[in-house]
Enzyme design. Sequence first.
Site, mmCIF file in Angstrom:
data_model
loop_
_atom_site.group_PDB
_atom_site.id
_atom_site.type_symbol
_atom_site.label_atom_id
_atom_site.label_comp_id
_atom_site.label_asym_id
_atom_site.label_seq_id
_atom_site.Cartn_x
_atom_site.Cartn_y
_atom_site.Cartn_z
ATOM 1 C CG HIS A 39 -2.197 -0.795 0.895
ATOM 2 N ND1 HIS A 39 -2.197 -2.171 0.895
ATOM 3 C CD2 HIS A 39 -3.453 -0.415 0.536
ATOM 4 C CE1 HIS A 39 -3.414 -2.591 0.574
ATOM 5 N NE2 HIS A 39 -4.190 -1.552 0.354
ATOM 6 C CE LYS A 104 -6.881 -9.831 11.807
ATOM 7 N NZ LYS A 104 -6.547 -9.079 13.008
#
Lengths: 183, 283
Positions: A39, A104
């Site tokens: 990222h 999650k």
Amino acid sequence: MKQPVIIHTPLYERVRRTLRAGDRVLLTGTVLTGRDVAHKRMYEAVTAGRDLPVDLDNAVLFYAAPTPAPPGRVIGSIGPTTSGRMDRYTPMLLERGLGAMIGKGSRSREVRDAMSRCGAVYFGAPGGVAALLSRTVRSARIVACEDAGPEAMMELTVVEFPLVVINDCVGGDLYETVNRDAP
Amino acid sequence: MGSLREIPVSLVADRVRELFLEANWTLGADVRAVIEGARDAEDSELGRWAFDQIVENIDAARRELLPLCQDTGLAVVFIEIGQDVHLVGGHLVDAVNEGVRRAYGEGYFRKSVCDPLTRTNTGDNTPAVIHVEIVPGDQLHLLVMPKGGGSENMSTVEMLTPSAGEEGIKRYIVETVRRAGPNPCPPIIVGVGIGGSMEAAALLAKKTLARSPGRPNEKDPRLATLERELLDEINALGIGAQGYGGTTTALAVHVDMIPCHIASLPVAVNIQCHVARHRETII
């Protein structure tokens, strides 16, 4: 309990728009993996005006770094990492066509707003059941960030990967519902 | 002068290797039993589904010799060395790291350790975090705990003021779990250390995670009561397995306590996910 929804990649917006928070989903097709290092690098690439190392159009991005594949297997254990760490970089990727994310934990307001704007969905994968999830992966190859070791970006072929819709693209949020319904 | 028992550090390396391999492949029977009990008592349908996956995963990992979780953890090692032990043949810390290096290589475990600033992976999951304590006797007690990052990230230490009292302590612990929500892979085990100094409280909290889940504090009945009350309050949050909502958010709360400074009330909360891995042995 409602039967799971069967979906395939590429996960087009018309399909994404039918999904609702709390739906169980079985996903078949191609997913990309990428977490912290990937990222950061995608963010740096965009900031510097360079191309992204992978095609994100209608793609599904799984926040995961598996264990190495033992001999005779295509992958080791694999499961979601905490998505919140990717929040800072996510709106930018959604604006570049990313269709869905798997992870999650909760997302920021900025990410949820960007999802609504771009018609994207966020799936929760069960945490800590990585040996079980490994069975759904049929192939795996590194596509970017190879030098990042376990954090390399991979392209996985998965069959009936079990997910739950946490955030849909009309503002639904399973975690918030859970929070609100608590006694 | 009493006689010393010699223990070669190579033996420590061998044991560390074995314990980390076992810990990452096979969940303790005690942890599994608590998980199965919670599954059977779960009211939420999504929650039961989440529990079913957790139990199936324990079987899949053992059968296929795959790690229970892709996060095979930072290698935390507790060593109690009897003061009549003489370690020979090298340095203890090197031996522990050698055991970790071998386990994470041979077991095809993920290497999850990096430079904090550059984020460059060290490549072999070392260095381990090692806590050494000198105790009476001529034995060496080894306890290994692969600790996942997701639950560790939700852990906190707070220096409360003494006026916060027991109510303040409870409020802080429950609020920590509420804020963590789905992130640390519930159902969790909540380790709490009260008292000491800032670092002593944190260490105490971590050590409680090695306890068999749900086994009450046996030294202090006040703490056993506190554990029961906290477990009820945490489960009333309704976060549930994987945060999908349900009756079980925590499998257990473990509290330990030591005296502290008259000005202080340190409290540490160390959160452990449902893959509560630890193994120990005595040399």
